[in-house]
Every structure is written in structure tokens, then in C-alpha cells.
Design a protein around this motif. Structure first.
Motif, short mmCIF file in Angstrom:
data_model
loop_
_atom_site.label_atom_id
_atom_site.label_comp_id
_atom_site.label_asym_id
_atom_site.label_seq_id
_atom_site.Cartn_x
_atom_site.Cartn_y
_atom_site.Cartn_z
N ALA A 7 0.81 -1.21 0.00
CA ALA A 7 0.00 0.00 0.00
C ALA A 7 0.85 1.26 0.00
N GLU A 8 2.08 1.18 0.47
CA GLU A 8 2.95 2.35 0.55
C GLU A 8 3.62 2.67 -0.77
N LEU A 9 3.56 1.77 -1.73
CA LEU A 9 4.14 2.02 -3.03
C LEU A 9 3.24 2.95 -3.83
N SER A 10 3.84 3.86 -4.57
CA SER A 10 3.06 4.70 -5.47
C SER A 10 2.56 3.84 -6.62
N SER A 11 1.56 4.35 -7.34
CA SER A 11 1.02 3.58 -8.47
C SER A 11 2.09 3.35 -9.53
N THR A 12 2.96 4.33 -9.72
CA THR A 12 4.05 4.18 -10.69
C THR A 12 5.01 3.09 -10.23
N ALA A 13 5.32 3.08 -8.93
CA ALA A 13 6.23 2.06 -8.39
C ALA A 13 5.64 0.67 -8.55
N ARG A 14 4.33 0.52 -8.27
CA ARG A 14 3.70 -0.80 -8.40
C ARG A 14 3.76 -1.28 -9.85
N GLU A 15 3.53 -0.37 -10.78
CA GLU A 15 3.60 -0.73 -12.20
C GLU A 15 5.00 -1.21 -12.57
N ILE A 16 6.01 -0.50 -12.09
CA ILE A 16 7.40 -0.86 -12.40
C ILE A 16 7.78 -2.18 -11.74
N VAL A 37 13.40 -11.37 -0.91
CA VAL A 37 14.09 -10.72 -2.02
C VAL A 37 13.12 -9.87 -2.82
N LEU A 38 11.90 -10.36 -3.02
CA LEU A 38 10.89 -9.58 -3.75
C LEU A 38 10.55 -8.30 -3.01
N ALA A 39 10.50 -8.38 -1.69
CA ALA A 39 10.24 -7.18 -0.89
C ALA A 39 11.38 -6.18 -1.04
N GLN A 40 12.63 -6.68 -1.08
CA GLN A 40 13.77 -5.80 -1.30
C GLN A 40 13.66 -5.07 -2.63
N LEU A 41 13.25 -5.81 -3.67
CA LEU A 41 13.12 -5.19 -4.99
C LEU A 41 12.09 -4.08 -4.98
N ALA A 42 10.97 -4.31 -4.28
CA ALA A 42 9.92 -3.28 -4.20
C ALA A 42 10.44 -2.04 -3.50
N VAL A 43 11.17 -2.23 -2.41
CA VAL A 43 11.76 -1.10 -1.69
C VAL A 43 12.71 -0.33 -2.61
N GLN A 44 13.52 -1.09 -3.36
CA GLN A 44 14.50 -0.44 -4.23
C GLN A 44 13.82 0.40 -5.30
N VAL A 45 12.76 -0.12 -5.90
CA VAL A 45 12.08 0.62 -6.97
C VAL A 45 11.53 1.94 -6.45
N GLN A 46 10.84 1.89 -5.29
CA GLN A 46 10.29 3.13 -4.73
C GLN A 46 11.41 4.10 -4.35
N ALA A 47 12.51 3.56 -3.80
CA ALA A 47 13.63 4.40 -3.41
C ALA A 47 14.28 5.06 -4.62
N VAL A 48 14.39 4.30 -5.71
CA VAL A 48 14.98 4.87 -6.93
C VAL A 48 14.10 5.99 -7.48
N LEU A 49 12.78 5.80 -7.47
CA LEU A 49 11.88 6.85 -7.92
C LEU A 49 12.03 8.10 -7.06
N ASP A 50 12.11 7.92 -5.74
CA ASP A 50 12.30 9.07 -4.85
C ASP A 50 13.64 9.74 -5.11
N ASP A 51 14.65 8.93 -5.37
CA ASP A 51 15.99 9.46 -5.63
C ASP A 51 16.00 10.28 -6.92
N ILE A 52 15.32 9.79 -7.95
CA ILE A 52 15.26 10.52 -9.22
C ILE A 52 14.61 11.87 -9.02
N ALA A 53 13.51 11.90 -8.25
CA ALA A 53 12.82 13.17 -7.99
C ALA A 53 13.75 14.14 -7.29
N ALA A 54 14.53 13.63 -6.32
CA ALA A 54 15.47 14.50 -5.61
C ALA A 54 16.57 14.99 -6.53
N ARG A 55 17.08 14.11 -7.38
CA ARG A 55 18.15 14.50 -8.29
C ARG A 55 17.67 15.53 -9.32
#
Length: 354
Positions: A7-16, A37-55
Motif C-alpha cells: 500500500a505504501e508504493l506509489s502507483s508508478t512504483a507498483r507498475e514498475i 528478495v521480492l520485498a527488497q526489490l519493491a523497496v528499491q524501486v520506490q527508493a529509486v523513484l524518490d531518488d530521481i525526484a530528488a536529483r
């Protein structure tokens, strides 16, 4: 960083995440094996999206580094994958796949003519992903180096134990027999001779042990070749009641030096375990060198053991697994009580040489 809930993933993150996981499954990637491992991947995707927004919100010339929990999370991922035997090459392939999946998604709202914006997003995505891959890879290497150090310490401890338990024991018996010889020298010459003979036997045994340990310490596979070195070890340590054979196929000379040395240590440890604990009548060693991997086996016809027994499945086994893992290889042990033991290791020397 705790794994985020769905539920904490954005819709874009869930799609990715869905597209990313499906792509990894098609590739047969080990990174989709297990919910953790699947949970780690989900965390990474959301974190990468947040990182891109910050960059994207700062100047292109401003470098960004992961700190705090985000850094620790990626360091822990590297160590966790090392424990699971997942090679960094798998992580790099997954990173490439993630880039290919994410780029069309994060750039689809840009006007077709905004090539500068697409370039900025592409660069931010690349930097966000590769920063995480680098951290995980470094911690992977650090984890394995720590394990190798532990293996080497275990080897030193074993040699020290051999010196204490066998050499010092035999020397103590020698001194005791010499004392008894002095006691009987005048009153019972026959008994005195028995004591001196026993002392000589104990001293001979101590010298043999020292020679064997010395040979192990100075022996180099590079100097003599793998088969000759293994044969020398068996000739020095296998009792006359044990028959042994060594079969080599392929060109062992193509193996990198680090693979040769570690493969020897793995096979020597498997052989030592068989001689010490299995009471075999026959040992069969084989080495098969292919185009980009080497497979080796040590098979004995001894007493075998229950591999689920933690007391039996220990000794030198952890160091064997860790040496194989360090070279990106896999070690498998099969044994059944009363039916012998088989140790098989496979090392991809093309990757190990990178």
C-alpha cells in the motif's frame, strides 16, 4: 530501512515492480526466489523513484550519495546476497533490466521534443541505480573476504591443534619413555631397550606429523600442478589400506592461479575429512575442465553421515563452501550413513578471473 508494504508504493512504483519482477522471472534470475528478495526489490524501486525526484530538483553538477538507512539497506542487500550465493553479476543484470523497465515509464509524460529532459531523467535513473549496485557489490566482497579470513584462521587453528594434539603428545611420550629407560638401564637392560625403542617410535611419529604439516604449508599448486599436488598429499596421508585414484580431463593449465589454489584446498579438505572420519577403503578424485568452468569431485566409500546433523556437517565444511562461494562457485555435499560421501564443486573460472 524496513521493507515497504504494498500500500505504501506509489502507483508508478507498483507498475514498475510488476514489470520488473516479470522480466526477471523470464530471465530465470535468482533474485525472484523468495518473498524477502521480492520485498527488497519493491523497496528499491520506490527508493529509486524518490531518488530521481530528488536529483531532478537540484543542479546536475551536485553529486548525491546514499546516507543513513538508505546506505545501510543497500549494504545489507549485498551481504544478504553473498549469504545466499547470488553473484554480483546477477545484481548487475537486474540493474540493467530495471533501467530498461523504468526509463519508458518515467519519460512517457515528457513531450516528444524534450530530448534534454529525457536525457536528464535517463542520467538520474542511471546514477540512482548504479549507486545502489556499487554499494551492494562492495559489501558482497567485504562479506566474502571476512569469510575467507575466517577460513584461513580456521586452517591456522587446525595446524596449531595438530601440533598440540599429535606432536606434543608424541614428544611427551618420548620423554616419558626416556625417563623409564634411565630407570631400567642398570636393573633391567631388556626392559630399558623396550622403553628406548618405544621412545624412538614416538619420536618418528612426531617427525612424520611435522613433515606432513610442513609440506602442507609450503606446497603450491602453481609449482607442481593440481593433480601432482593432490597425489603427493594422498601418498603422504592416506594409509596403505586406502586405494585412491585421480582422473583429470581437460586442460588444467587454463585455470587461473587463484582457482587452482582454492580448488586444491577444497579437494584437500574433502579428502582429509574422508580419511579422518569416514574410514574408507577407496577414494576417487576427479577434475573436469570445460571451456569456462571446472568441476571437481571427491568420492569415498566410507561410513557416510547424516548431513542434517549439525555436529557432523561442520568441521572443514564451512570453509569449503566459503572458498567455493568466493570464486562464484557452488559446492554440493551428499552423504548417507553407511553409503559413503560425495563432495562436488563447480567453479566458473571465466567469471572468477574478472
Amino acid at each position: 530501512m524496513e521493507p515497504v508494504a504494498e500500500a505504501e508504493l506509489s502507483s508508478t512504483a507498483r507498475e514498475i515492480v510488476e514489470a520488473f519482477q516479470e522480466s526477471l522471472r523470464r530471465q530465470g534470475s535468482e533474485l525472484v526466489n523468495g518473498p524477502d528478495v521480492l520485498a527488497q526489490l519493491a523497496v528499491q524501486v520506490q527508493a529509486v523513484l524518490d531518488d530521481i525526484a530528488a536529483r531532478m530538483s537540484v543542479s546536475e553538477t551536485s553529486p548525491m550519495e546514499l546516507v543513513g538507512e538508505a546506505r545501510l539497506f543497500n549494504v545489507n542487500i549485498g551481504a544478504d546476497r553473498a549469504r545466499r550465493g547470488i553473484h554480483p553479476v546477477q545484481s548487475l543484470r537486474a540493474a540493467t533490466t530495471l533501467f530498461e523497465v523504468m526509463l519508458p515509464v518515467i519519460t512517457r509524460d515528457l513531450p516528444p521534443t524534450d530530448s534534454a529532459g529525457a536525457l536528464r531523467l535517463s542520467r538520474a535513473l542511471h546514477e540512482a541505480i548504479m549507486t545502489r549496485v556499487a554499494l551492494a557489490s562492495l559489501s558482497y566482497v567485504a562479506f566474502l573476504m571476512d569469510k575467507l579470513q575466517a577460513s584461513r584462521q580456521e586452517e591456522r587453528t587446525r595446524i596449531a591443534r595438530e601440533l598440540h594434539d599429535r606432536v606434543l603428545h608424541e614428544m611427551g611420550l618420548t620423554l616419558h619413555q626416556m625417563d623409564l629407560h634411565r630407570h631400567y638401564a642398570d636393573r633391567d637392560p631388556a626392559q630399558a631397550r623396550v622403553k628406548i625403542d618405544t621412545a624412538i617410535e614416538s619420536l618418528d611419529e612426531a617427525l612424520r606429523t611435522v613433515r606432513h604439516l610442513s609440506a602442507e604449508l609450503r606446497r603450491s599448486v602453481g609449482e607442481y600442478g593440481l593433480e601432482r599436488t593432490l597425489r603427493a598429499y594422498l601418498e603422504a596421508n592416506a594409509p596403505a589400506s586406502v586405494q585412491f585414484s585421480i582422473l583429470t580431463t581437460g586442460d588444467v593449465k587454463v585455470l587461473p592461479p587463484d582457482v587452482l589454489e582454492e580448488l586444491y584446498l577444497i579437494m584437500r579438505e574433502a579428502t582429509r575429512n574422508a580419511l579422518r572420519h569416514a574410514d574408507p577403503t577407496r577414494l576417487e578424485l576427479s577434475i573436469d575442465v570445460g571451456d569456462n568452468a571446472v568441476a571437481a569431485t571427491v568420492v569415498d566409500d566410507g561410513c557416510g553421515f547424516d548431513t542434517s546433523d549439525p555436529d557432523r556437517a561442520s568441521g572443514g565444511l564451512p570453509s569449503m563452501y566459503e572458498r567455493a562461494l568466493l570464486l562464484h562457485g557452488v559446492l554440493e555435499l551428499t552423504s548417507t550413513p553407511g553409503r559413503g560421501t560425495r563432495v562436488e564443486v563447480r567453479i566458473p573460472f571465466s567469471e572468477a578471473a574478472l
